[in-house]
Design an enzyme around this catalytic site. Structure first.
Site, mmCIF file in Angstrom:
data_model
loop_
_atom_site.group_PDB
_atom_site.id
_atom_site.type_symbol
_atom_site.label_atom_id
_atom_site.label_comp_id
_atom_site.label_asym_id
_atom_site.label_seq_id
_atom_site.Cartn_x
_atom_site.Cartn_y
_atom_site.Cartn_z
ATOM 1 N N GLY A 82 5.821 -21.543 -35.629
ATOM 2 C CA GLY A 82 7.227 -21.134 -35.527
ATOM 3 C C GLY A 82 7.372 -19.703 -36.036
ATOM 4 N N GLY A 122 5.419 -18.941 -39.340
ATOM 5 C CA GLY A 122 3.981 -19.055 -39.072
ATOM 6 C C GLY A 122 3.481 -17.834 -38.312
ATOM 7 N N LYS A 182 17.811 -21.433 -54.225
ATOM 8 C CA LYS A 182 17.932 -21.241 -52.767
ATOM 9 C C LYS A 182 18.612 -22.470 -52.158
ATOM 10 C CE LYS A 182 15.637 -19.398 -48.728
ATOM 11 N NZ LYS A 182 15.378 -20.393 -47.715
ATOM 12 N N ASN A 230 24.204 -24.115 -44.611
ATOM 13 C CA ASN A 230 23.488 -24.564 -43.405
ATOM 14 C C ASN A 230 24.185 -25.683 -42.641
ATOM 15 O OD1 ASN A 230 21.665 -22.861 -44.810
ATOM 16 N ND2 ASN A 230 19.988 -23.703 -43.612
ATOM 17 N N ASN A 237 27.015 -17.388 -39.842
ATOM 18 C CA ASN A 237 27.216 -17.559 -41.289
ATOM 19 C C ASN A 237 28.529 -16.920 -41.758
ATOM 20 O OD1 ASN A 237 24.739 -18.735 -41.145
ATOM 21 N ND2 ASN A 237 23.627 -17.111 -42.209
ATOM 22 N N SER A 243 19.278 -21.320 -39.801
ATOM 23 C CA SER A 243 18.182 -22.066 -39.171
ATOM 24 C C SER A 243 18.678 -23.450 -38.722
ATOM 25 C CB SER A 243 17.022 -22.199 -40.157
ATOM 26 O OG SER A 243 17.490 -22.715 -41.392
ATOM 27 N N GLU A 287 16.532 -29.577 -40.902
ATOM 28 C CA GLU A 287 15.911 -29.816 -42.215
ATOM 29 C C GLU A 287 16.939 -30.316 -43.233
ATOM 30 O OE1 GLU A 287 12.228 -26.858 -42.552
ATOM 31 O OE2 GLU A 287 14.099 -25.788 -42.263
HETATM 32 O O1 KPL Z 1 18.328 -19.509 -45.441
HETATM 33 C C1 KPL Z 1 19.149 -19.476 -44.556
HETATM 34 C C2 KPL Z 1 18.888 -20.277 -43.341
HETATM 35 O O2 KPL Z 1 19.336 -19.928 -42.265
HETATM 36 O O3 KPL Z 1 18.179 -21.298 -43.479
HETATM 37 C C3 KPL Z 1 20.420 -18.693 -44.751
HETATM 38 C C4 KPL Z 1 20.429 -18.111 -46.162
HETATM 39 C C5 KPL Z 1 21.618 -19.570 -44.572
HETATM 40 C C6 KPL Z 1 20.494 -17.495 -43.844
HETATM 41 O O4 KPL Z 1 20.782 -17.811 -42.535
#
Ligand code: KPL
Length: 307
Positions: free
Chosen positions: A12, A15, A190, A198, A208, A259, A271
């Site tokens: 991905g 990677g 984080k 997310n 975002n 993501s 995730e």
């Molecule tokens: O870590 C992120 C993600 O997209 O997983 C953020 C901080 C929300 C940035 O898009």
């Protein structure tokens, strides 16, 4: 750098970014371990392919790599970077268990929390390193990655062993890296941001920055309040200004799709089980319920978002 070749599990965005960067830094071609070889190369007998990296300044470089499935690998793996989704990390690791050197170095680069503990428990003899990265990258097509945002990768170990020696191997490496003595805390900080942003971006299918609109912002605040509550109960530290930090990430990444939002759009498994789901599980063990998190997960389920 160690003389052992690098293997990368998962092709991905992260990677591919690490594979290209490793080749830039060492001149050696890494081996990318994938589930479905045909997705990356159509030659039956030859495993070589070319990976393209579009850099932050939009220049492109091309990097030879080998692409293999787990069952094609016969030599022991001493240096491995696991770049799969959090939910695939343990299964992917098990697929290469027979060829993983007993005391090999394994760097895990998964989002969220929970998958790292599971891998560390299942592979007790390997040296497991945990990374938390804020590098932004996206895949244009198989084996073509765009480095979209300069970030930092913090690397540490659950048993607080110093990562400095491990990091020596990456001297002159083009990505920014630092050793962390408390990687669990880095992952936790984080997680706080990912819990707030997310899932909501997947629910509203938005960038975002759109979470700063009033109605969505109050949902983000509720999620952050719950995170602080769990954190305090566990005796973990979170910055006093966590709400401000969350807004700042929204502002700095305003035009990005998270993501999770991208996974949901592409109907891929997200995730979230290792983000909001992880927090709910940790809270349950402490006898806490998290209504805002639970409601978010319920609404996402109703929308058909998978985790
Ligand atoms: O870590 C992120 C993600 O997209 O997983 C953020 C901080 C929300 C940035 O898009």
């Amino acid at each position: 750098m160690s003389s052992h070749p690098w293997y990368i599990l998962g092709a991905g965005s992260i990677g591919c970014l690490w594979a290209a960067t490793l080749h830039l830094a060492t001149g050696c071609s890494p081996v990318m371990i994938v589930r479905n070889r045909e997705h990356y190369i159509n030659k039956k007998t030859d495993n070589t392919a070319v990976l393209t990296l579009t850099h932050l300044d939009k220049t492109e470089t091309r990097h030879p790599v080998s692409v293999m499935t787990a069952d094609e690998i016969t030599t022991p793996i001493h240096q491995l970077i696991v770049c799969t989704k959090a939910g695939d990390a343990l299964t992917a690791m098990n697929s290469i268990r027979p060829v993983l050197a007993k005391h090999g170095n394994v760097l895990l680069l998964q989002n969220g929390m929970g998958s790292q503990e599971a891998v560390a428990k299942a592979f007790p003899t390997q040296n497991i390193w945990i990374g938390s990265t804020t590098d932004g990258a996206w895949i244009r097509e198989p084996l073509h990655v765009h480095h979209a945002g300069q970030g930092l990768t913090e690397i540490g170990c659950f048993n607080h062993q110093s990562a400095t020696e491990f990091l020596c191997q990456f001297q002159g490496f083009p990505l920014k890296m630092t050793a962390s003595k408390d990687i669990k805390n880095v992952l936790w900080q984080k997680l706080a941001v990912n819990c707030a942003i997310n899932g909501l971006t997947a629910l509203f299918d938005c960038q975002n920055g759109a979470l700063l609109d009033n109605d969505k912002k109050s949902l983000m605040d509720e999620l952050t309040d719950e995170f602080v509550h769990v954190s305090n109960t566990l005796g973990r530290t979170t910055p006093e200004s966590l709400h401000e930090k969350v807004y700042e990430v929204c502002r700095l990444t305003a035009a990005n799709h998270s993501s999770t939002c991208m996974d949901a759009r592409l109907q891929r498994r997200t995730e979230l089980a290792f983000i909001n789901g992880y927090l709910i599980r940790v809270a349950e063990k402490e006898g806490l319920t998290l209504p805002a998190h639970q409601q978010l997960m319920d609404r996402l389920s109703q929308k058909g978002v998978r985790w």
